[in-house]
Design an enzyme around this catalytic site. Structure first.
Site, PDB file in Angstrom:
ATOM      1  CG  ASP A   1      -2.095   0.937   1.106  1.00 19.77           C
ATOM      2  OD1 ASP A   1      -3.201   0.453   0.803  1.00 19.77           O
ATOM      3  OD2 ASP A   1      -1.915   2.154   1.275  1.00 19.77           O
TER       4      ASP A   1
ATOM      5  CG  ASP B   1       3.808   3.850  -7.130  1.00 19.11           C
ATOM      6  OD1 ASP B   1       2.930   3.256  -7.787  1.00 19.11           O
ATOM      7  OD2 ASP B   1       4.121   5.040  -7.356  1.00 19.11           O
TER       8      ASP B   1
ATOM      9  CG  ASN C   1      -8.767  -4.039  -3.065  1.00 18.25           C
ATOM     10  OD1 ASN C   1      -9.957  -4.156  -3.279  1.00 18.25           O
ATOM     11  ND2 ASN C   1      -8.250  -2.982  -2.439  1.00 18.25           N
TER      12      ASN C   1
ATOM     13  CE1 TYR D   1     -12.538   1.422 -10.651  1.00 17.23           C
ATOM     14  CE2 TYR D   1     -14.841   1.009 -11.228  1.00 17.23           C
ATOM     15  CZ  TYR D   1     -13.744   0.754 -10.440  1.00 17.23           C
ATOM     16  OH  TYR D   1     -13.821  -0.177  -9.429  1.00 17.23           O
TER      17      TYR D   1
ATOM     18  CE  LYS E   1     -11.253  -2.039 -10.716  1.00 16.43           C
ATOM     19  NZ  LYS E   1     -10.421  -2.950  -9.884  1.00 16.43           N
TER      20      LYS E   1
ATOM     21  CB  THR F   1     -14.950   2.834  -1.046  1.00 15.89           C
ATOM     22  OG1 THR F   1     -15.170   3.469  -2.318  1.00 15.89           O
ATOM     23  CG2 THR F   1     -15.394   1.376  -1.118  1.00 15.89           C
TER      24      THR F   1
END
Length: 248
Positions: free
Chosen positions: A37, A53, A80, A146, A150, A181
């Protein structure tokens, strides 16, 4: 003893949102977890947080190897991490922004998968779970950048499942619907009327609400567990019926 006792998992982007919920649930169910992360300070104990990264291949490989060294082996990867707070049509954003989204959302998952493969090949319960999206199956307005990334992840999940099935490595995905989120909070704040924004998002979901990160995490935790030992090449939708059930 939990179904995940003894399992070691790598979670990318495990310091916030769906990734954080996934990290917490894996820990709760007995797994040992290493997280890659940008902000490892947000990673809950006793998970091992490593600053990384995903655009940096050397950093990804070093992070994965550090997790394997810490816990002795690796069994699972949850891809994720993603840039999710992007809005606009195909005419919006310059190509550099599109490239950045792909660099994290798609190439980041590719880098992480390549880094864990040597370790997964030594596991008796090896699996990969990719976080895809409901936008793989239905068109939502103002989400072109996005959605394109995906959609690539969905296709990559199926192709990788086919490539690795002979090695005993399972590859699946989860496809969240609109989930509450920090990324969605940012998009709603940008509208100038977050309450109305949330109301509109909830209204398009047949269940009448946004998904919770914990609900997406539950699907990922199932897919990496021995309970899913016979499952590969699927993407589980967790979307409250969005796109498949008509709202009242």
């Amino acid at each position: 003893m939990s179904e995940l006792t003894g399992l070691v998992a790598v979670v990318t982007g495990g310091g916030s949102g769906i990734g954080l919920a996934t990290t917490r649930l894996l820990l709760e169910r007995g797994a040992e977890v290493g997280v890659l992360d940008l902000d490892p300070s947000a990673v809950p104990e006793p998970a091992l947080g490593i600053e990384c990264d995903l655009r940096d291949d050397a950093a990804v490989r070093a992070g994965v190897d550090a997790i394997a060294e810490r816990f002795g082996h690796l069994d699972a990867l949850v891809n994720n991490a993603a840039i999710a707070g992007t809005a606009g049509t195909i005419a919006d954003g310059d190509l550099a922004e599109w490239a950045q989204v792909y660099d994290v959302n798609v190439y980041g998952a590719i880098r992480a998968t390549r880094a864990v493969l040597p370790h997964l090949r030594r596991s008796a319960n090896a699996s990969i779970v990719n976080t895809c999206s409901v936008v793989n199956a239905i068109g939502l307005p103002d989400r072109a950048m996005y959605a394109a990334s995906k959609g690539a992840m969905h296709a990559l999940t199926l192709a990788t499942a086919a490539d690795l099935i002979g090695e005993g490595i399972r590859v699946n995905g989860v496809a969240p619907g609109t989930t509450d989120t920090p990324a969605i909070a940012g998009l709603m704040a940008a509208t100038g009327d977050p309450d109305e924004g949330y109301r509109r998002l909830a209204a398009r979901v047949p269940m009448g609400r946004l998904m919770r990160p914990e609900e997406i995490a539950a699907a990922s935790a199932f897919l990496v567990s021995p309970l899913a030992a016979g499952i590969t090449g699927i993407v589980i939708p967790v979307h409250g019926g969005l796109g498949v059930v008509a709202p009242r």
